[in-house]
Scaffold this motif. Structure first.
Motif, mmCIF file in Angstrom:
data_model
loop_
_atom_site.group_PDB
_atom_site.id
_atom_site.type_symbol
_atom_site.label_atom_id
_atom_site.label_comp_id
_atom_site.label_asym_id
_atom_site.label_seq_id
_atom_site.Cartn_x
_atom_site.Cartn_y
_atom_site.Cartn_z
ATOM 1 N N MET A 65 0.818 -1.200 0.000
ATOM 2 C CA MET A 65 0.000 0.000 0.000
ATOM 3 C C MET A 65 0.864 1.267 0.000
ATOM 4 O O MET A 65 0.464 2.285 -0.550
ATOM 5 C CB MET A 65 -0.926 -0.045 1.220
ATOM 6 C CG MET A 65 -2.059 0.913 1.160
ATOM 7 S SD MET A 65 -3.188 0.450 -0.144
ATOM 8 C CE MET A 65 -4.258 1.820 -0.144
ATOM 9 N N SER A 66 2.034 1.186 0.594
ATOM 10 C CA SER A 66 2.917 2.354 0.661
ATOM 11 C C SER A 66 3.328 2.833 -0.722
ATOM 12 O O SER A 66 3.449 4.040 -0.955
ATOM 13 C CB SER A 66 4.158 2.038 1.496
ATOM 14 O OG SER A 66 3.790 1.830 2.837
ATOM 15 N N TRP A 67 3.529 1.904 -1.647
ATOM 16 C CA TRP A 67 3.912 2.288 -3.008
ATOM 17 C C TRP A 67 2.749 2.973 -3.722
ATOM 18 O O TRP A 67 2.967 3.889 -4.527
ATOM 19 C CB TRP A 67 4.437 1.091 -3.794
ATOM 20 C CG TRP A 67 5.811 0.721 -3.342
ATOM 21 C CD1 TRP A 67 6.141 -0.277 -2.479
ATOM 22 C CD2 TRP A 67 7.022 1.382 -3.679
ATOM 23 N NE1 TRP A 67 7.497 -0.287 -2.272
ATOM 24 C CE2 TRP A 67 8.063 0.722 -3.000
ATOM 25 C CE3 TRP A 67 7.343 2.468 -4.484
ATOM 26 C CZ2 TRP A 67 9.397 1.112 -3.109
ATOM 27 C CZ3 TRP A 67 8.668 2.854 -4.605
ATOM 28 C CH2 TRP A 67 9.679 2.184 -3.917
ATOM 29 N N ILE A 68 1.552 2.572 -3.402
ATOM 30 C CA ILE A 68 0.380 3.244 -3.974
ATOM 31 C C ILE A 68 0.284 4.662 -3.412
ATOM 32 O O ILE A 68 0.016 5.617 -4.147
ATOM 33 C CB ILE A 68 -0.901 2.431 -3.714
ATOM 34 C CG1 ILE A 68 -0.833 1.119 -4.502
ATOM 35 C CG2 ILE A 68 -2.151 3.229 -4.081
ATOM 36 C CD1 ILE A 68 -1.924 0.126 -4.162
ATOM 37 N N TYR A 69 0.510 4.802 -2.104
ATOM 38 C CA TYR A 69 0.527 6.137 -1.503
ATOM 39 C C TYR A 69 1.595 7.015 -2.148
ATOM 40 O O TYR A 69 1.373 8.200 -2.389
ATOM 41 C CB TYR A 69 0.789 6.052 0.006
ATOM 42 C CG TYR A 69 -0.335 5.477 0.815
ATOM 43 C CD1 TYR A 69 -1.668 5.667 0.460
ATOM 44 C CD2 TYR A 69 -0.078 4.751 1.964
ATOM 45 C CE1 TYR A 69 -2.703 5.141 1.217
ATOM 46 C CE2 TYR A 69 -1.104 4.220 2.730
ATOM 47 C CZ TYR A 69 -2.412 4.421 2.349
ATOM 48 O OH TYR A 69 -3.436 3.900 3.108
ATOM 49 N N LEU A 70 2.742 6.428 -2.426
ATOM 50 C CA LEU A 70 3.825 7.188 -3.043
ATOM 51 C C LEU A 70 3.452 7.618 -4.458
ATOM 52 O O LEU A 70 3.737 8.747 -4.869
ATOM 53 C CB LEU A 70 5.116 6.369 -3.043
ATOM 54 C CG LEU A 70 6.365 7.095 -3.519
ATOM 55 C CD1 LEU A 70 6.626 8.347 -2.695
ATOM 56 C CD2 LEU A 70 7.563 6.156 -3.448
ATOM 57 N N LEU A 71 2.799 6.760 -5.197
ATOM 58 C CA LEU A 71 2.348 7.120 -6.542
ATOM 59 C C LEU A 71 1.315 8.240 -6.478
ATOM 60 O O LEU A 71 1.377 9.204 -7.263
ATOM 61 C CB LEU A 71 1.772 5.892 -7.252
ATOM 62 C CG LEU A 71 1.263 6.127 -8.662
ATOM 63 C CD1 LEU A 71 2.377 6.609 -9.581
ATOM 64 C CD2 LEU A 71 0.631 4.865 -9.211
ATOM 65 N N ILE A 72 0.377 8.146 -5.544
ATOM 66 C CA ILE A 72 -0.627 9.201 -5.369
ATOM 67 C C ILE A 72 0.047 10.520 -4.988
ATOM 68 O O ILE A 72 -0.293 11.585 -5.520
ATOM 69 C CB ILE A 72 -1.682 8.784 -4.320
ATOM 70 C CG1 ILE A 72 -2.497 7.595 -4.836
ATOM 71 C CG2 ILE A 72 -2.593 9.953 -3.955
ATOM 72 C CD1 ILE A 72 -3.365 6.931 -3.781
ATOM 73 N N ALA A 73 1.006 10.458 -4.073
ATOM 74 C CA ALA A 73 1.745 11.661 -3.676
ATOM 75 C C ALA A 73 2.450 12.282 -4.872
ATOM 76 O O ALA A 73 2.449 13.506 -5.036
ATOM 77 C CB ALA A 73 2.764 11.312 -2.587
ATOM 78 N N SER A 74 3.019 11.456 -5.715
ATOM 79 C CA SER A 74 3.739 11.952 -6.891
ATOM 80 C C SER A 74 2.799 12.612 -7.891
ATOM 81 O O SER A 74 3.153 13.614 -8.520
ATOM 82 C CB SER A 74 4.479 10.804 -7.577
ATOM 83 O OG SER A 74 5.396 10.209 -6.689
ATOM 84 N N ILE A 75 1.610 12.061 -8.037
ATOM 85 C CA ILE A 75 0.628 12.658 -8.944
ATOM 86 C C ILE A 75 0.178 14.019 -8.404
ATOM 87 O O ILE A 75 0.105 14.999 -9.154
ATOM 88 C CB ILE A 75 -0.555 11.704 -9.160
ATOM 89 C CG1 ILE A 75 -0.086 10.483 -9.953
ATOM 90 C CG2 ILE A 75 -1.708 12.410 -9.865
ATOM 91 C CD1 ILE A 75 -1.067 9.330 -9.993
#
Length: 97
Positions: free
Chosen positions: A1-11
């Motif tokens: 889930m952390s990688w999904i959070y990181l992708l969302i943060a990047s967007i």
């Protein structure tokens, strides 16, 4: 889930430069400034969530890299920023650094 959070943060990281640019060329300045502030806050929040599991150096590198490339692409597509081989190479050098 952390990688999904990181992708969302990047967007969301691409949102605040777009908001600032739109504020400088639009009649709806305050709306775009608020948009920039909200996307900046959401980017920071999701980066915070991601860093609970991902090391800070890795998270920051991915966050800034995706944010930079996303903003570069949005600048070309939305604002008709120039796309030359030299500019593309310069961005590639920054990303690889």
């Amino acid at each position: 889930m952390s990688w999904i959070y990181l992708l969302i943060a990047s967007i969301f990281e691409t949102g605040w430069p777009v908001g600032i640019k739109m504020a400088s060329i639009s009649n709806y300045r305050m709306l775009w400034i608020i948009f920039a502030i909200v996307t900046m806050a959401l980017s920071g929040y999701f980066l915070f969530l991601a860093q609970k599991q991902i090391q800070i150096g890795t998270a920051y590198a991915v966050w800034t890299g995706i944010g930079m490339i996303g903003t570069f692409i949005l600048g070309i597509t939305l604002f008709h920023d120039a796309l030359s081989l030299l500019r593309f190479f310069g961005v590639l050098l920054i990303l690889s650094g």
